[in-house]
Scaffold this motif. Structure first.
Motif, PDB file in Angstrom:
ATOM      1  N   GLN A 183       4.171   0.284   5.280  1.00  0.00           N
ATOM      2  CA  GLN A 183       4.746  -0.250   4.040  1.00  0.00           C
ATOM      3  C   GLN A 183       5.828  -1.281   4.338  1.00  0.00           C
ATOM      4  OE1 GLN A 183       5.876   3.547   2.390  1.00  0.00           O
ATOM      5  NE2 GLN A 183       4.173   3.551   0.920  1.00  0.00           N
ATOM      6  N   LYS A 184       6.628  -1.003   5.370  1.00  0.00           N
ATOM      7  CA  LYS A 184       7.680  -1.949   5.749  1.00  0.00           C
ATOM      8  C   LYS A 184       7.080  -3.258   6.253  1.00  0.00           C
ATOM      9  CE  LYS A 184      11.088   1.593   6.948  1.00  0.00           C
ATOM     10  NZ  LYS A 184      11.886   2.208   8.043  1.00  0.00           N
ATOM     11  N   ASP A 185       6.025  -3.156   7.046  1.00  0.00           N
ATOM     12  CA  ASP A 185       5.378  -4.367   7.565  1.00  0.00           C
ATOM     13  C   ASP A 185       4.802  -5.193   6.432  1.00  0.00           C
ATOM     14  OD1 ASP A 185       6.029  -3.655  10.138  1.00  0.00           O
ATOM     15  OD2 ASP A 185       4.082  -2.696  10.552  1.00  0.00           O
ATOM     16  N   LEU A 186       4.187  -4.531   5.465  1.00  0.00           N
ATOM     17  CA  LEU A 186       3.625  -5.249   4.322  1.00  0.00           C
ATOM     18  C   LEU A 186       4.721  -5.950   3.521  1.00  0.00           C
ATOM     19  CD1 LEU A 186       0.967  -2.653   3.080  1.00  0.00           C
ATOM     20  CD2 LEU A 186       0.514  -4.876   4.134  1.00  0.00           C
ATOM     21  N   LEU A 187       5.849  -5.288   3.373  1.00  0.00           N
ATOM     22  CA  LEU A 187       6.958  -5.901   2.642  1.00  0.00           C
ATOM     23  C   LEU A 187       7.510  -7.113   3.390  1.00  0.00           C
ATOM     24  CD1 LEU A 187       9.062  -2.971   1.124  1.00  0.00           C
ATOM     25  CD2 LEU A 187       7.896  -4.806  -0.084  1.00  0.00           C
ATOM     26  N   LYS A 188       7.560  -7.017   4.737  1.00  0.00           N
ATOM     27  CA  LYS A 188       8.036  -8.153   5.528  1.00  0.00           C
ATOM     28  C   LYS A 188       7.101  -9.340   5.380  1.00  0.00           C
ATOM     29  CE  LYS A 188      10.521  -5.403   8.989  1.00  0.00           C
ATOM     30  NZ  LYS A 188      10.566  -4.962  10.414  1.00  0.00           N
ATOM     31  N   GLN A 189       5.799  -9.055   5.382  1.00  0.00           N
ATOM     32  CA  GLN A 189       4.824 -10.133   5.188  1.00  0.00           C
ATOM     33  C   GLN A 189       4.984 -10.760   3.803  1.00  0.00           C
ATOM     34  OE1 GLN A 189       0.778  -8.856   6.027  1.00  0.00           O
ATOM     35  NE2 GLN A 189       1.443  -7.668   7.823  1.00  0.00           N
ATOM     36  N   PHE A 190       5.209  -9.912   2.825  1.00  0.00           N
ATOM     37  CA  PHE A 190       5.397 -10.413   1.463  1.00  0.00           C
ATOM     38  C   PHE A 190       6.672 -11.256   1.369  1.00  0.00           C
ATOM     39  CE2 PHE A 190       7.425  -9.623  -2.726  1.00  0.00           C
ATOM     40  CZ  PHE A 190       6.524 -10.318  -3.508  1.00  0.00           C
ATOM     41  N   VAL A 207      16.507  -1.401 -11.816  1.00  0.00           N
ATOM     42  CA  VAL A 207      15.349  -1.432 -10.910  1.00  0.00           C
ATOM     43  C   VAL A 207      15.606  -0.460  -9.767  1.00  0.00           C
ATOM     44  CG1 VAL A 207      13.901  -2.856  -9.426  1.00  0.00           C
ATOM     45  CG2 VAL A 207      14.924  -3.842 -11.503  1.00  0.00           C
ATOM     46  N   GLU A 208      14.702   0.477  -9.619  1.00  0.00           N
ATOM     47  CA  GLU A 208      14.843   1.455  -8.548  1.00  0.00           C
ATOM     48  C   GLU A 208      14.210   0.914  -7.268  1.00  0.00           C
ATOM     49  OE1 GLU A 208      14.182   6.223  -7.720  1.00  0.00           O
ATOM     50  OE2 GLU A 208      13.195   5.270  -9.428  1.00  0.00           O
ATOM     51  N   VAL A 209      15.018   0.744  -6.235  1.00  0.00           N
ATOM     52  CA  VAL A 209      14.552   0.238  -4.948  1.00  0.00           C
ATOM     53  C   VAL A 209      13.877   1.387  -4.197  1.00  0.00           C
ATOM     54  CG1 VAL A 209      15.240  -0.793  -2.756  1.00  0.00           C
ATOM     55  CG2 VAL A 209      16.406  -1.461  -4.884  1.00  0.00           C
ATOM     56  N   PRO A 210      12.669   1.185  -3.714  1.00  0.00           N
ATOM     57  CA  PRO A 210      11.953   2.279  -3.050  1.00  0.00           C
ATOM     58  C   PRO A 210      12.632   2.704  -1.747  1.00  0.00           C
ATOM     59  CG  PRO A 210      10.754   0.209  -2.813  1.00  0.00           C
ATOM     60  CD  PRO A 210      11.853  -0.050  -3.777  1.00  0.00           C
ATOM     61  N   LYS A 211      12.550   4.010  -1.455  1.00  0.00           N
ATOM     62  CA  LYS A 211      13.113   4.579  -0.231  1.00  0.00           C
ATOM     63  C   LYS A 211      12.014   5.268   0.576  1.00  0.00           C
ATOM     64  CE  LYS A 211      17.667   5.598  -2.237  1.00  0.00           C
ATOM     65  NZ  LYS A 211      18.677   6.676  -2.509  1.00  0.00           N
ATOM     66  N   ASN A 212      12.379   5.697   1.784  1.00  0.00           N
ATOM     67  CA  ASN A 212      11.490   6.500   2.638  1.00  0.00           C
ATOM     68  C   ASN A 212      10.137   5.799   2.871  1.00  0.00           C
ATOM     69  OD1 ASN A 212      13.446   8.630   2.620  1.00  0.00           O
ATOM     70  ND2 ASN A 212      12.673   9.248   0.607  1.00  0.00           N
ATOM     71  N   LEU A 213      10.183   4.499   3.209  1.00  0.00           N
ATOM     72  CA  LEU A 213       8.959   3.731   3.426  1.00  0.00           C
ATOM     73  C   LEU A 213       8.366   4.044   4.803  1.00  0.00           C
ATOM     74  CD1 LEU A 213      10.064   0.260   2.042  1.00  0.00           C
ATOM     75  CD2 LEU A 213       8.820   2.050   0.851  1.00  0.00           C
ATOM     76  N   SER A 214       7.052   4.006   4.879  1.00  0.00           N
ATOM     77  CA  SER A 214       6.365   4.154   6.168  1.00  0.00           C
ATOM     78  C   SER A 214       6.415   2.825   6.918  1.00  0.00           C
ATOM     79  CB  SER A 214       4.913   4.578   5.934  1.00  0.00           C
ATOM     80  OG  SER A 214       4.198   3.519   5.290  1.00  0.00           O
ATOM     81  N   LYS A 215       6.028   2.840   8.205  1.00  0.00           N
ATOM     82  CA  LYS A 215       6.040   1.603   8.988  1.00  0.00           C
ATOM     83  C   LYS A 215       5.085   0.585   8.399  1.00  0.00           C
ATOM     84  CE  LYS A 215       5.502  -0.169  13.699  1.00  0.00           C
ATOM     85  NZ  LYS A 215       4.702  -1.327  13.249  1.00  0.00           N
TER      86      LYS A 215
END
Length: 382
Positions: A350-357, A340-348
């Motif tokens: 995208q990071k906020d959405l991941l934190k919510q998830f 599984v390739e972990v995504p890199k170079n996320l925008s702010k």
């Protein structure tokens, strides 16, 4: 009489060598110095006799012990002062029997005696190598290669004599290639057979050698050979092509061509036996939700569905998608490892959405993580 060389020196050994070392050294030296391989140099007849004589002594524990203690005088009556009871010394043995026993399986006459110098003899095997791609090794291919091999001289048709002339029968051995010699010893006269020194063991004298092959009757030329590389051949294997080696002597059969196979590496696939392995990257969402992914094989791309929650390191099998087994029709399998390739170079954002998830998940969404910490707490409580 001429001074003899040390028997250990003749075989390239140190005193105290094991029986196995003596056997290996003798075979190597005998192959390299056999008169049949050096028809233009009569000195190899004497070299071969010297090698055989050294082996006859060193391979016999009793003779070797006498030689180690007394030197040549301990095994050769002609030196005088040798130990009593010496029998079967290699220098007096019949060379016909020696050749037959030594070279029965090495292509030097096929195990037959050399009583007839003009008997047919098989040509030597020759070697070459070819490089092929990973895919060519899997599917097989035809390939033309150029090899240097001994062929019958076209100028003299193999006789070794200049066109219009003929070889003469050796007057010393009468065409046999060998002569009988009698040696007087303290135990009486002992007869032995050895290659004729006049004709070098050939049984004939060529007064007008062929200008092209210089009397050999064979000449080395470059030939194109077409070979069939079978599907399934692997790196480091050898392909035998019958009859494409050096031509025989006196009408004997040709030797074989031995082709070593070098298989180039592949950027995606790797091979173990007849199975193929590869690693496939998937996205984070594909691993979480499951997806239909494209998997490369040696037959082309195929579709495969991975389930929800697929983890890095998961391996699945594609039956029958490996390499064809050599000289058969069935095939190995292909094994595909997921990472599984972990995504890199996320925008702010995208990071906020991941934190919510992440905040929406519970321990039941991470079974392995939950199990790990439960085991850890249990160990600490203990």
């Amino acid at each position: 009489m001429a001074e003899k060389r040390d028997y250990y020196e003749v075989l390239g050994l140190q005193k105290g060598a094991s029986e196995d070392e003596i056997k290996k050294a003798f075979r190597k030296k005998a192959r390299e110095n056999h008169p049949d391989l050096h028809p233009d140099d009569p000195s190899y007849v004497e070299k071969f006799q010297e090698i055989n004589e050294a082996n006859e002594v060193l391979s016999d524990p009793e003779k070797r012990a006498r030689y180690d203690q007394f030197g040549h005088a301990g095994v050769d009556p002609s030196y005088g002062g040798g130990a009593g009871g010496m029998d079967g010394f290699g220098g007096f043995a019949d060379m016909d029997d020696i050749l037959g026993s030594i070279f029965g399986g090495f292509g030097f006459g096929g195990g037959s005696k050399r009583s007839n110098a003009n008997a047919p003899r098989r040509g030597a095997d020759i070697q070459d190598t070819v490089s092929i791609t990973f895919m060519e090794a899997c599917t097989g291919k035809k390939q033309d290669i150029k090899v240097n091999r001994m062929c019958v001289c076209e100028n003299c048709k193999g006789s070794g004599a200049e066109p219009g002339t003929q070889p003469d029968i050796c007057p010393d051995c009468q065409g046999r290639g060998t002569i009988k010699a009698t040696q007087r010893t303290p135990f009486g006269a002992i007869s032995s057979t050895k290659p004729c020194p006049h004709c070098g063991g050939k049984g004939k004298i060529i007064k007008s050698p062929c200008s092209k092959c210089r009397g050999v009757g064979r000449i080395r030329v470059q030939k194109n050979v077409s070979i069939d590389i079978p599907a399934g051949i692997d790196d480091g294997q050898t392909l035998r092509v019958g009859g494409q080696g050096d031509c025989g002597v006196n009408g004997g059969p040709n030797g074989d061509l031995l082709v070593g196979i070098n298989v180039k590496s592949h950027p995606i696939f790797r091979r173990e036996g007849y199975d193929i392995y590869c690693d496939i990257p998937v996205t984070y969402m594909e691993a979480v939700l499951g997806a239909e992914i494209t998997v490369p094989t040696i037959d082309g791309d195929v579709k495969y569905t991975i389930g929800e929650g697929t983890q890095t390191g998961t391996i699945f099998r594609l039956k029958g998608k490996g390499v064809t087994r050599l000289h058969r029709t069935d095939r190995g399998n292909q094994y595909v490892k997921i990472y599984v390739e972990v995504p890199k170079n996320l925008s702010k954002k995208q990071k906020d959405l991941l934190k919510q998830f992440e905040e929406s998940l519970t321990d039941k969404n991470y079974a392995k993580r939950q199990s790990f910490f439960e085991k850890l707490r249990s160990k600490l409580d203990f």
